[in-house]
Design an enzyme around this catalytic site. Structure first.
Site, short mmCIF file in Angstrom:
data_model
loop_
_atom_site.label_atom_id
_atom_site.label_comp_id
_atom_site.label_asym_id
_atom_site.label_seq_id
_atom_site.Cartn_x
_atom_site.Cartn_y
_atom_site.Cartn_z
CE1 TYR A 287 -6.33 13.82 -4.66
CE2 TYR A 287 -8.25 14.28 -3.29
CZ TYR A 287 -7.47 13.39 -4.01
OH TYR A 287 -7.85 12.07 -4.09
CE LYS B 127 -3.33 2.99 0.94
NZ LYS B 127 -4.15 3.56 -0.14
CG ASN C 277 -0.64 5.73 -2.34
OD1 ASN C 277 -1.15 5.94 -3.43
ND2 ASN C 277 -1.34 5.28 -1.30
NE ARG D 232 -9.80 13.19 1.93
CZ ARG D 232 -10.04 11.88 1.88
NH1 ARG D 232 -9.90 11.15 2.98
NH2 ARG D 232 -10.40 11.31 0.75
NE ARG E 141 -0.77 6.32 -7.07
CZ ARG E 141 -1.99 6.67 -6.70
NH1 ARG E 141 -2.72 7.43 -7.49
NH2 ARG E 141 -2.48 6.28 -5.54
CE LYS F 142 -3.19 8.10 5.00
NZ LYS F 142 -2.66 6.80 4.57
CB CYS G 154 -3.49 7.75 -0.33
SG CYS G 154 -5.04 6.97 0.16
N GLY H 109 -1.99 16.35 -3.68
CA GLY H 109 -2.86 16.40 -2.52
C GLY H 109 -3.55 15.07 -2.29
#
Length: 233
Positions: free
Chosen positions: A131, A15, A19, A139, A22, A72, A69, A66
């Site tokens: 975002y 997971k 991210n 967010r 990317r 963070k 996911c 933004g």
């Protein structure tokens, strides 16, 4: 989709790694955009030609990253590691992407200097507060970071988003007519309905800064408005 069984550690790593992957690739695109600005080149053409090579998929540059996911998960991936592990690429990518609203801010102030606007009378319109395009999700919005920076620099700001409550009170053509600079931060489909010819008639001195290659069909340019594209020198 398929359900694959694996360990908890592996699942969490998948997971956060996906991210972070990317995020790193977006940061790469943003770095190339800055390099193209310095060399008077066009990052959008560079990207198109790079991606013609088999197996290449350079992502889109833009005004920041933004959402819930991506901002963070790279930090979660790096959390809990001791000092013997020196993370470089992943944390640097986060810094690059977090800094993109500041890069846009710099472009705005350069444009205001070119227009010769007194500091006490500067007005900027920001189009798109979510975002992500065609979303109402605020967010970790890069647009919010930009708006906050403009306000802290005593710039009057009109913030607009057709999908986000609280940012729908203005008519785009109206606020554009009162602004020195208009910044396209989000590529909402609804913004395709903007009448740029009318805006030019109302405010021919307006500078448009496009951070998402929204004007790929050059409608804004054809209207006669001044135009700057992120990643275009």
């Amino acid at each position: 989709g398929d359900i694959t069984s694996t360990s908890v550690i592996t699942a969490e790593l998948v997971k956060t790694t996906e991210n972070a992957f990317r995020d790193v690739n977006i940061a790469f695109a943003n770095e190339i955009a800055k390099i193209c600005e310095i060399h008077a080149a066009d990052v959008w053409e560079v990207r198109d030609l790079v991606n013609r090579s088999p197996g290449r998929n350079m992502l889109l540059p833009g005004s920041g990253v933004g959402g819930h996911c991506i901002p963070k998960d790279p930090w979660l991936l790096l959390s809990g590691l001791d000092d013997s592990f020196k993370a470089g690429l992943i944390s640097k990518a986060r810094q690059i992407n977090d800094d993109m609203p500041n890069h846009v801010l710099g472009q705005i102030f350069l444009s205001l200097e070119e227009l010769g606007e007194p500091e006490s009378e500067r007005v900027v319109t920001v189009l798109g507060m979510s975002y992500l395009e065609n979303s109402d999700d605020l967010r970790n919005s890069p647009s919010q970071a930009l708006v906050n920076s403009l306000i802290s620099n005593s710039v009057k700001v009109y913030a607009h988003d057709p999908l986000v409550q609280g940012y729908q009170e203005y008519d785009v053509e109206c606020i554009a007519s009162k602004s020195d600079v208009l910044v396209i931060m989000v590529r909402h489909d609804l913004y395709k309905e903007i009448d740029w010819n009318q805006i030019y008639e109302l405010n021919p001195n307006l500078m448009v800064i496009d951070t998402r290659n929204f004007d790929s069909d050059r409608t804004i340019v054809a209207s006669g408005l001044r135009y700057k594209l992120l990643g275009l020198g």
